[in-house]
Design a protein around this motif. Sequence first.
Motif, short mmCIF file in Angstrom:
data_model
loop_
_atom_site.label_atom_id
_atom_site.label_comp_id
_atom_site.label_asym_id
_atom_site.label_seq_id
_atom_site.Cartn_x
_atom_site.Cartn_y
_atom_site.Cartn_z
N ALA A 1 1.12 4.75 0.95
CA ALA A 1 0.46 5.75 1.78
C ALA A 1 0.62 7.16 1.23
O ALA A 1 -0.30 7.99 1.32
CB ALA A 1 1.00 5.69 3.21
N GLN B 1 -4.14 -0.77 4.37
CA GLN B 1 -4.92 0.20 3.62
C GLN B 1 -6.10 0.68 4.46
O GLN B 1 -6.88 -0.12 4.95
CB GLN B 1 -5.42 -0.40 2.31
CG GLN B 1 -6.12 0.58 1.40
CD GLN B 1 -6.33 0.01 0.00
OE1 GLN B 1 -5.76 -1.03 -0.34
NE2 GLN B 1 -7.14 0.68 -0.79
N PRO B 2 -6.24 1.99 4.64
CA PRO B 2 -7.35 2.50 5.45
C PRO B 2 -8.66 2.43 4.68
O PRO B 2 -8.67 2.25 3.46
CB PRO B 2 -6.94 3.94 5.73
CG PRO B 2 -6.12 4.32 4.54
CD PRO B 2 -5.37 3.07 4.13
N PHE C 1 0.84 -1.18 0.00
CA PHE C 1 0.00 0.00 0.00
C PHE C 1 0.88 1.24 0.00
O PHE C 1 1.80 1.36 0.81
CB PHE C 1 -0.91 -0.02 1.22
CG PHE C 1 -1.67 1.25 1.43
CD1 PHE C 1 -2.62 1.66 0.52
CD2 PHE C 1 -1.41 2.05 2.54
CE1 PHE C 1 -3.32 2.85 0.71
CE2 PHE C 1 -2.10 3.23 2.73
CZ PHE C 1 -3.05 3.62 1.82
N TYR D 1 -9.54 6.92 7.92
CA TYR D 1 -8.89 7.10 6.62
C TYR D 1 -7.40 7.42 6.73
O TYR D 1 -6.75 7.66 5.71
CB TYR D 1 -9.60 8.21 5.84
CG TYR D 1 -11.01 7.82 5.42
CD1 TYR D 1 -11.23 6.77 4.53
CD2 TYR D 1 -12.11 8.48 5.94
CE1 TYR D 1 -12.52 6.40 4.16
CE2 TYR D 1 -13.40 8.12 5.57
CZ TYR D 1 -13.59 7.09 4.68
OH TYR D 1 -14.87 6.71 4.31
N PRO E 1 -3.65 6.39 6.92
CA PRO E 1 -2.84 5.19 6.69
C PRO E 1 -2.15 4.70 7.97
O PRO E 1 -2.02 3.50 8.19
CB PRO E 1 -1.81 5.65 5.65
CG PRO E 1 -2.51 6.74 4.91
CD PRO E 1 -3.32 7.46 5.95
N ASP E 2 -1.71 5.65 8.83
CA ASP E 2 -1.06 5.28 10.09
C ASP E 2 -1.92 5.81 11.24
O ASP E 2 -1.68 6.90 11.76
CB ASP E 2 0.35 5.85 10.15
CG ASP E 2 1.18 5.27 11.30
OD1 ASP E 2 0.56 4.75 12.25
OD2 ASP E 2 2.42 5.35 11.22
N PHE F 1 -1.71 7.62 -1.65
CA PHE F 1 -3.08 7.65 -1.12
C PHE F 1 -3.40 9.04 -0.58
O PHE F 1 -4.47 9.61 -0.85
CB PHE F 1 -3.23 6.61 -0.01
CG PHE F 1 -4.56 6.64 0.70
CD1 PHE F 1 -5.65 5.99 0.18
CD2 PHE F 1 -4.70 7.33 1.90
CE1 PHE F 1 -6.89 6.01 0.82
CE2 PHE F 1 -5.92 7.36 2.56
CZ PHE F 1 -7.01 6.71 2.02
N LYS F 2 -2.48 9.63 0.18
CA LYS F 2 -2.73 10.95 0.75
C LYS F 2 -2.81 12.02 -0.34
O LYS F 2 -3.64 12.93 -0.26
CB LYS F 2 -1.62 11.32 1.74
CG LYS F 2 -1.71 10.58 3.06
CD LYS F 2 -0.66 11.13 4.00
CE LYS F 2 -0.65 10.38 5.32
NZ LYS F 2 0.35 10.92 6.25
#
Length: 290
Positions: free
Chosen positions: A12, A193-194, A10, A138, A140-141, A15-16
């Motif tokens: 991150a 994955q969120p 994934f 949502y 990732p961390d 994604f962001k």
Amino acid sequence: MTTATAAPAFDAVAFKTTTRAQWQAAAEAWHRWGPFLGRWLGDATETMFELAHIGPGSRVLDVAAGAGEQSIGAARRAGASGRVLATDIAPALLERAAADARAAGLSNLETLELDGEALDTLPAGSFDAAISRVGLIYFPDQQRALAGMRRALRPGGRVSAVVYSTPERNAFFSIPVRIIRERAQLPAPLPGQPGPFSLGAEGALEAAFAKAGLRDIEVSRVPSPVRLASAAECVRFERESFGALHQMMVRLDEAERASTWDAIEEALRQFESSVGFVGPCEMLVGAGRK
């Protein structure tokens, strides 16, 4: 001899980047739906405020504040002697939050563009409460976000967050996700994955708070049915406001996307009756003390 193929990871950062762009684009629509959001999530929001012990004089950090409907509610509770700092990754959302606060005559609400996983840039121990409404799921961390919230709190300060429970209890959202996943032939979510239901399983929210070092943890279930005029209106809300669904359809062409939305509307009609559309939804509101 065969060589093992590493499982895809994934991303991150990507994604962001995508998430920020989606919310920048959806800011106007999300803000326009603000009164509906206030009605739909009103009970969960009030529960979050209560569990966070927000009252006159409270210093409140709102993480992933969006267009600030709940930030303004917190500012009203905190009163003139308190303050609210609304943070989000998308400045277009925060612009609307700031404008609404000014229109409401609230001078105790500030906004700051800030990644919810970068809260260590805030002064430690400077808040009484940290809240996040449908935002923590949502990240990732999630542990980094919770650690940042905890660090920002004074001793005894409280974190409270609203998240979706399980897919089975949130059919208004999980049915569209399932249909899109099938039509776009998407693989199962990657590890880490969120997503909307990432903290909904039994004990998951409690475990996340405990791992972050929070104490006296409590979780409340809050029925939050989605009440709209029709299934078509629910689809319009999701099309305009749920960037994650659009991200899932990125590989579909325009005709395939239109067909997919039609299929979603057809599936959601099962929740229509003489009183309109009532989509099943349940929120969890968790809280813990530093």
